[in-house]
Scaffold this active site. Sequence first.
Site, short mmCIF file in Angstrom:
data_model
loop_
_atom_site.label_atom_id
_atom_site.label_comp_id
_atom_site.label_asym_id
_atom_site.label_seq_id
_atom_site.Cartn_x
_atom_site.Cartn_y
_atom_site.Cartn_z
N CYS A 2 0.79 -1.22 0.09
CA CYS A 2 -0.01 0.14 0.04
C CYS A 2 0.82 1.22 0.08
O CYS A 2 1.91 1.31 0.76
CB CYS A 2 -0.92 0.00 1.24
SG CYS A 2 -2.21 -1.33 1.38
N ARG A 27 4.30 -0.66 -4.62
CA ARG A 27 4.03 -1.08 -3.20
C ARG A 27 2.34 -1.75 -3.09
O ARG A 27 2.28 -2.28 -2.12
CB ARG A 27 3.77 0.21 -2.38
CG ARG A 27 5.10 1.25 -2.37
CD ARG A 27 5.01 2.25 -1.31
NE ARG A 27 4.65 1.71 0.20
CZ ARG A 27 5.53 1.54 1.04
NH1 ARG A 27 6.81 1.73 0.70
NH2 ARG A 27 5.30 1.26 2.18
N TRP A 74 -2.52 -2.70 -1.65
CA TRP A 74 -2.15 -4.26 -1.82
C TRP A 74 -3.23 -5.06 -0.83
O TRP A 74 -2.97 -4.63 0.49
CB TRP A 74 -0.86 -4.43 -1.35
CG TRP A 74 -0.23 -5.60 -1.55
CD1 TRP A 74 0.14 -6.70 -2.77
CD2 TRP A 74 -0.32 -6.77 -0.54
NE1 TRP A 74 0.51 -7.63 -2.28
CE2 TRP A 74 0.09 -8.19 -0.78
CE3 TRP A 74 -0.54 -6.92 0.99
CZ2 TRP A 74 0.41 -9.38 -0.31
CZ3 TRP A 74 -0.27 -8.09 1.59
CH2 TRP A 74 0.18 -9.18 1.05
N ASN A 100 -1.81 2.64 5.30
CA ASN A 100 -0.96 1.35 4.95
C ASN A 100 -0.81 0.95 6.23
O ASN A 100 -0.24 1.35 7.19
CB ASN A 100 0.24 2.03 4.58
CG ASN A 100 1.27 1.21 4.23
OD1 ASN A 100 1.25 -0.29 3.91
ND2 ASN A 100 2.72 1.39 4.24
N GLY A 101 -0.93 -0.42 6.28
CA GLY A 101 -0.96 -1.25 7.47
C GLY A 101 -1.81 -2.19 7.87
O GLY A 101 -2.68 -2.41 7.01
N GLU A 478 18.35 -17.59 -4.29
CA GLU A 478 17.90 -16.49 -4.94
C GLU A 478 17.52 -16.70 -6.52
O GLU A 478 16.63 -16.00 -6.85
CB GLU A 478 19.08 -15.55 -4.76
CG GLU A 478 18.91 -14.34 -5.31
CD GLU A 478 17.62 -13.51 -4.73
OE1 GLU A 478 17.15 -13.78 -3.69
OE2 GLU A 478 17.27 -12.36 -5.32
N LYS A 482 13.89 -15.59 -7.71
CA LYS A 482 13.81 -14.89 -8.98
C LYS A 482 12.95 -15.17 -10.12
O LYS A 482 12.14 -14.38 -10.53
CB LYS A 482 15.24 -14.33 -9.49
CG LYS A 482 15.95 -13.25 -9.01
CD LYS A 482 15.47 -11.94 -8.59
CE LYS A 482 14.62 -11.69 -7.80
NZ LYS A 482 15.09 -11.43 -6.47
N HIS A 501 17.46 -37.14 -1.80
CA HIS A 501 16.82 -37.85 -0.37
C HIS A 501 15.09 -37.39 -0.45
O HIS A 501 14.55 -37.49 0.41
CB HIS A 501 17.11 -37.03 0.74
CG HIS A 501 18.71 -37.61 1.15
ND1 HIS A 501 19.19 -38.46 1.46
CD2 HIS A 501 19.81 -36.80 0.74
CE1 HIS A 501 20.38 -38.80 1.55
NE2 HIS A 501 20.87 -37.36 1.07
N LYS A 599 6.33 -4.54 -2.93
CA LYS A 599 7.44 -4.19 -2.59
C LYS A 599 7.24 -3.74 -0.95
O LYS A 599 6.15 -3.18 -0.75
CB LYS A 599 8.07 -3.21 -3.19
CG LYS A 599 9.64 -3.47 -3.20
CD LYS A 599 10.31 -2.59 -4.32
CE LYS A 599 12.07 -2.80 -4.09
NZ LYS A 599 12.25 -4.22 -4.50
C1 F6R Z 1 12.31 -10.75 -3.63
C2 F6R Z 1 12.08 -9.76 -2.73
C3 F6R Z 1 11.65 -10.09 -1.43
C4 F6R Z 1 12.34 -9.01 -0.36
C5 F6R Z 1 11.79 -9.20 0.94
C6 F6R Z 1 12.38 -8.50 1.86
O1 F6R Z 1 12.64 -10.35 -5.15
O2 F6R Z 1 12.37 -8.37 -3.12
O3 F6R Z 1 11.96 -11.24 -1.23
O4 F6R Z 1 13.81 -9.34 -0.32
O5 F6R Z 1 10.35 -9.02 0.95
O6 F6R Z 1 12.36 -7.35 1.71
P1 F6R Z 1 13.45 -6.18 2.39
O7 F6R Z 1 14.81 -6.32 1.82
O8 F6R Z 1 12.95 -4.68 2.10
O9 F6R Z 1 13.29 -6.25 3.99
#
Ligand code: F6R
Length: 604
Positions: A2, A27, A74, A100-101, A478, A482, A501, A599
């Site tokens: 959000c 966001r 979101w 937001n929250g 990672e 991705k 396993h 994000k």
């Molecule tokens: C994946 C990604 C997320 C963040 C996670 C932590 O591409 O971006 O897995 O790494 O949400 O976010 P931060 O680093 O902002 O605490």
Amino acid sequence: MCGIVGYTGKNQATPILIDGLERLEYRGYDSSGIAVSNDSGIEIIKSKGRLFELKKLTNGTKPEGVTGIGHTRWATHGGPSDENSHPHYSRDKKFAVVHNGIIENYLELREFLSERGFTFRSETDTEIVSMLLEYYYGGDMLDAIIKLRNKIKGSYALGILHDGEGGAFYALRKDSPLVIGLGEGENFIASDIPAILPYTRKFIIPDEKEVAVITPEKVTVYNRNKETVEKKITVSDLSADAAEKDGFAHFMLKEIFEQPGAIKKTVHDRITPDGIKLDGVKLNGNDIRKIYMVACGSAYHAGAVGKYFIEKLARLEVETDLASEFRYRNPLLGSDCLTVIISQSGETADSLAALREAKRRGSRVLAVVNVVDSSIAREADDVLYTRAGPEIAVATTKGYTTQVAVLYLLGLKLAHDRGTVSADEYSSLLSELKRVPEKLGAFIDEINPQAQYLAGKYYPAQDAYFIGRGADWSAALEGALKLKEISYIHAEAYAAGELKHGTISLIEKNSLVLGIAAEPALREKTLSNIKEVRSRGAAVIGVTDSPDSIKAECDDMITLPQTHPALTPLFTAAALQLFAYYVAAARGGDIDKPRNLAKSVTVE
Ligand code: F6R
């Protein structure tokens, strides 16, 4: 998670709010809305769907008025719908709120309000905020907001509009990010700085539970005791176009290409002729018994690379922990432990809670954070910034690799303190780390067409397995994340020796396996695991700096450049980011805003 924005000044609010929301869309992007106050009251326009739906409804200009708030959502409580979109009116439509929250006690408060005759239009937790304001308002907005604050539990950044207040609006925050932008005859709020950078570079950040009264001429901040407080003004040095795509098709691609520069900023001036200088952070490896690396998602994967590096080089015990687990598992912490909280945004709810838990238990906390003055940066004992610049794509790239770079610096410093690294190895690692930006730049240019070619060949895959040992396994974690988050291909990372396993039963003809075999001491072992999956029909892309040693067992290769073996995860990351990017592009995904994600995860 959000995004909220607010404006008051001499200009029309709607275009500024929409522009701010566009910069905050990463966001959350399932619905959006704005509320503007004018002579006829508060007008709200909101809609389910992407921001362009709202833009169509407002025509870029409606409602008219010079004071307003906006929101991009979101969904948490209640699915994406017009009714659940913010802003939310009070019953009498005299108040409008963006949030937001999560208001954790909203069910209890909904009941409290229902018993007093209030009815609700949405399924959200936020609507109780506007209703409570109506309930508590007795002629003084500040009093009503303080009563509201005493009643609600959870996390919130709130923008509040009240009819008939002239150009004033209000903001309040706890455990959710909020900045106040200071202009000339106009002021702003936003969930983060880049949203309003085209309008101002001057910002203040309210502390927990502070209330801000924002008018075009001034911003007054009240603390928990209703006293006014002087706030420090920071001037952002981010460039106003930091949130532009610069001709790249997506922010993610731009950010992949920005990695060499970001790593350079992160490491170069911390490596001095006198050794590693960590921004004045006073740490001595001999005083630490154990390190906990605590984070979420990719930041956790960066911690996993750090663990292998630090344990090997500094001979210090390192435990990696998911913040959502750590915060509730009664960790064995004390003053001889160092807790490293890793977070790009510095606002991730679980990481912030883990930080508080570590401090409560007496551990020193070092934050590795990208966003300056974010909550995690402010609450940690020490902070090392990653200097990646704004990261807009939801899937992190430069945020992750700069975290790894900082952990390399930390590991080298600790190893030096403890005398566990020879002078030769120390200086060879330092000079190789300094050369990473240049080598990585050349590598990204070189591997880019190969990644496109491989994506063109493998994009129809239904499943992908990323295998590796040691730090290659951390890189595999990672790589798999991705690929899955932006292409929606099911992807798993496995410690190569663990596959047999159980999970190897999933391997069949044409299963895609990315075999990462960069760590010299473990290459032969990983090669055996590659042979095991290949003999069961898998198509294998080998990832290594030593192609001759594995190419006979692989269908395709990603060849990493020569560097110090401990540093290869940075190069592996860039190659796997590009592969994921082009696979997602071939499958037609919304790369910068993958479904269901947002994000900066500011809820639990
Ligand atoms: C994946 C990604 C997320 C963040 C996670 C932590 O591409 O971006 O897995 O790494 O949400 O976010 P931060 O680093 O902002 O605490």
